[in-house]
Design an enzyme around this catalytic site. Structure first.
Site, mmCIF file in Angstrom:
data_model
loop_
_atom_site.group_PDB
_atom_site.id
_atom_site.type_symbol
_atom_site.label_atom_id
_atom_site.label_comp_id
_atom_site.label_asym_id
_atom_site.label_seq_id
_atom_site.Cartn_x
_atom_site.Cartn_y
_atom_site.Cartn_z
ATOM 1 N N HIS A 210 12.119 -14.923 -3.626
ATOM 2 C CA HIS A 210 11.103 -14.285 -4.166
ATOM 3 C C HIS A 210 11.158 -14.534 -5.553
ATOM 4 C CE1 HIS A 210 11.587 -11.233 -0.513
ATOM 5 N NE2 HIS A 210 10.566 -12.369 -0.283
ATOM 6 N N GLU B 156 11.990 -12.106 -8.768
ATOM 7 C CA GLU B 156 13.312 -11.605 -8.834
ATOM 8 C C GLU B 156 14.104 -12.382 -10.158
ATOM 9 O OE1 GLU B 156 14.047 -11.308 -4.691
ATOM 10 O OE2 GLU B 156 12.584 -9.968 -4.258
ATOM 11 N N HIS C 198 18.742 -10.773 -3.719
ATOM 12 C CA HIS C 198 17.339 -10.630 -4.003
ATOM 13 C C HIS C 198 17.526 -9.510 -5.047
ATOM 14 C CE1 HIS C 198 14.904 -12.215 -0.706
ATOM 15 N NE2 HIS C 198 16.085 -12.728 -0.493
ATOM 16 N N GLU D 65 20.777 -7.040 -2.484
ATOM 17 C CA GLU D 65 19.750 -6.641 -3.552
ATOM 18 C C GLU D 65 20.639 -6.096 -4.693
ATOM 19 O OE1 GLU D 65 16.525 -6.449 -3.037
ATOM 20 O OE2 GLU D 65 15.860 -6.007 -1.072
HETATM 21 ZN ZN ZN Z 1 13.452 -10.417 -2.534
#
Ligand code: ZN
Length: 634
Positions: free
Chosen positions: A198, A201, A324, A391
């Site tokens: 992504h 990020e 992420h 995350e």
């Molecule tokens: Zn992500």
């Protein structure tokens, strides 16, 4: 044709400005050129940047639609929030979604338009910190590490290595490979750390870059890291989505997807919805092109996904860690619907055991990912890699100092992850010449899996890995050109490792032996061997029995190694038994002749014959054999 108020207005302006005629022409040309440039830029970059709205939820249907259909700012892999109620959220709306957003009728106001991250970088200290990385800076950083640690680190162009080609905008994906003797392929176990599927990020790649730096700097002093680097090939891919990240820097800091041009005019596929395991089946994976979680036109449609998958297939990673932002969580290995199907199954116990260990060191929480098609799910299900999504942070682009502090918090978990070893590891090899095999290993009986999960051994080295609970398990192993093996495996306590090589037997030509039964003593018996293997050596020994037989390496030969058997190993055994040894003819056949004198004492006596073929590379060079054939003497 330029009629109406515009026509009257422009000459008025120009008159006011007192521009001479030649000047007017220049102005016109300039305006035209600017317009052309804008149109070209828009065609290249999409119709415009994101709108960030603050929206007041009211707990009704429209609030629900906003949470499920729009890019509401929240941890990047979190499922759509079902907890409604009156509150304020931030939502990122693409220009082509504006109509649908306004149709919801929720009270909202514009907070900002998506701006290039580089603009915010220039406007320090107003904007975020300057020290985040562009794709070019990541490439340069990897090269700098190669220069600093030439024996341990090497930058690798993954698009070239995997021959999967460039991204939609022509960029390549890059990795840093770290290993002792890094320039050699030693066939060692492998692990992969990746980030930035992504684009927005920006704090995620720092975790990967910094882990690489810590491993290199700690090699001389940290025994765990030294052991890992000596035993492993470690692969670090800080940026999986360079096109998207470039767009974040140059156009819109809120961009999430890659930069595929979708047929409907929108841009981008969510790379972490594009992997093939249960692609599009589970969770909120979107089939709408303009959605921020658009899964793509087909599984693995995207060049970035293809490159990462090809690398995984080449390297058969033991372990995969995917960074992420944001959320302070290590996610479970399965999406919610698959996980429900596995409630209480051993696979979840194994997955949870290692996840708890890693997140404990990070002081992170845990939850399910929101959808299928995510990278770690695919790595786990199709390669058997221990795979987790982490995350980090509490926003996508926090002040850099916060990201530096976050990395310090995350590192102990990463270090523990690097130190993990599979329950079982070794090589899958062929019985012939111990040649390495690319094999597929089915852990279903041990893990109680039902969704076709497999572990793979590496092409080239044959190295495999299995993450299994303690116990005795039967594990089917398959490789092309070989008989399937049902390996009996005893797995150690979770967290421990055991080495075990798995040997597969090549699919062999069928060998048949025919002979007269009963055999009338005094006549000549013709023994015919058909092996379909011209030019190979053969032997047709005799014995007094076929059970218990004998073990030849991992194989069972169904004839007894008795005195008669050993006697028939002599090439010139007797004029009464000829042609029992030699080379198969052009059809892969051979004939032997037996003539026993009539001996009443031997009436009813039984002999056993077996036809064998030989080829170098097998244990005792013994390749294949026929069923043992009985001969009753009359
Ligand atoms: Zn992500």
């Amino acid at each position: 044709m330029g009629e109406g108020p515009e026509k009257k207005k422009n000459p008025a302006i120009i008159r006011t400005m007192k521009i001479p005629n030649i000047g007017r022409l220049c102005v016109l040309l300039c305006v035209l050129m600017t317009l052309t440039a804008l149109t070209a830029a828009q065609a290249q970059t999409g119709s415009g940047t994101s709108y960030v709205f603050s929206v007041r939820l009211d707990g009704g249907q429209a609030s629900m639609r906003l949470l499920t259909d729009f890019d509401v700012l929240r941890p990047c892999e979190e499922a759509p929030l079902l907890r409604l109620g009156a509150r304020e959220v931030r939502v990122i709306v693409q220009p082509e979604e504006l109509g649908a957003f306004r149709a919801l009728g929720l009270p909202h106001h514009l907070v900002e338009r998506g701006r290039p991250f580089q603009e915010l970088r220039r406007n320090k200290p107003l904007g975020p910190d300057a020290r985040y990385y562009t794709p070019k800076e990541i490439e340069a950083e990897l090269l700098a590490l190669e220069k600093k640690y030439p024996t341990l680190a090497k930058r690798v162009d993954l698009s070239l290595l995997t021959k999967t080609g460039a991204t939609h905008e022509g960029r390549h994906l890059f990795a840093l490979k770290i290993s002792d003797k890094v320039t050699k392929d030693e066939g060692e176990p492998t692990a992969l750390l990746a980030a930035q599927h992504h684009a927005r990020e920006l704090n995620a790649p720092y975790m990967v870059l910094q882990a690489a730096k810590r491993v290199l700097a700690g090699y001389a002093s940290d025994p765990l890291l030294q052991k890992t680097v000596d035993a492993y090939e470690l692969w670090f891919v800080p940026c999986v989505n360079p096109d998207g990240v470039n767009y974040v820097w140059t156009r819109d800091r809120w961009w999430r997807k890659n930069r595929r041009r979708n047929p409907g005019g929108s841009y981008g596929v969510d790379l972490n919805r594009n992997y093939p395991f249960h692609w599009g089946k589970c969770g909120s994976t979107s089939g709408r092109e303009s959605s921020s979680t658009y899964r793509g036109p087909s599984a693995a449609s995207e060049p970035e996904t293809k490159t990462m998958m090809a690398l995984a297939r080449m390297k058969a990673f033991d372990k995969y860690l995917d960074f992420h932002s944001y959320g302070h969580e290590v996610l479970t290995s399965y999406g919610p619907c698959q996980q429900r199907a596995y409630a209480g199954k051993r696979v979840l116990q194994v997955e949870a055991f290692y996840r708890t260990l890693i997140r404990g060191k990070m002081r992170f929480g845990t939850r399910s990912p929101s959808a299928s098609g995510e990278a770690p799910e695919w790595h786990w299900a199709s390669q058997g890699s221990l795979a987790y999504l982490v995350e980090v942070g509490t926003s996508f682009q926090p002040a850099f100092t916060a990201t530096v502090a976050e990395e310090k918090r995350v590192w102990p978990g990463v270090r523990a992850f690097l130190g993990l070893r599979p329950s079982l590891a070794g090589r899958v090899q062929s019985l012939k010449g111990k040649r390495s095999l690319a094999a597929s290993i089915d852990p279903a009986q041990a893990l109680q899996t039902t969704q076709g999960e497999r572990s793979k051994s590496a092409q080239g080295s044959g190295r495999y890995h299995l993450w299994l609970p303690a116990g005795a398990w039967t594990v089917p192993v398959q490789a092309s050109g070989h008989q399937p093996l049902l390996a009996k495996i005893k797995a150690p306590t979770l967290g421990l490792t055991k080495t075990l090589d798995l040997t597969l037997i090549p699919i062999l030509p069928s060998v048949s032996l025919s002979l007269p039964n009963p055999y009338v003593m005094g006549t000549t018996a013709q023994l015919a061997l058909k092996a379909g293997d011209p030019g190979k050596g053969y032997w047709i020994p005799m014995a007094l029995g076929k059970a218990p037989g004998m073990e030849v390496g991992p194989r069972h030969l169904p004839i007894n190694p008795d005195g008669l058997f050993l006697l028939s190993a002599k090439p010139n055994l007797s004029p009464n038994y000829v042609g029992h040894m030699g080379t198969l003819d052009g059809k892969g056949e051979a004939r032997a002749k037996l003539k026993l004198p009539r001996t009443p004492a031997l009436l009813g006596f039984k002999l056993y014959f077996i036809g064998m073929t030989f080829e170098k590379g097998y244990p005792f060079d013994l390749k294949a054999w026929s069923s043992p054939m009985e001969m009753v003497l009359r």
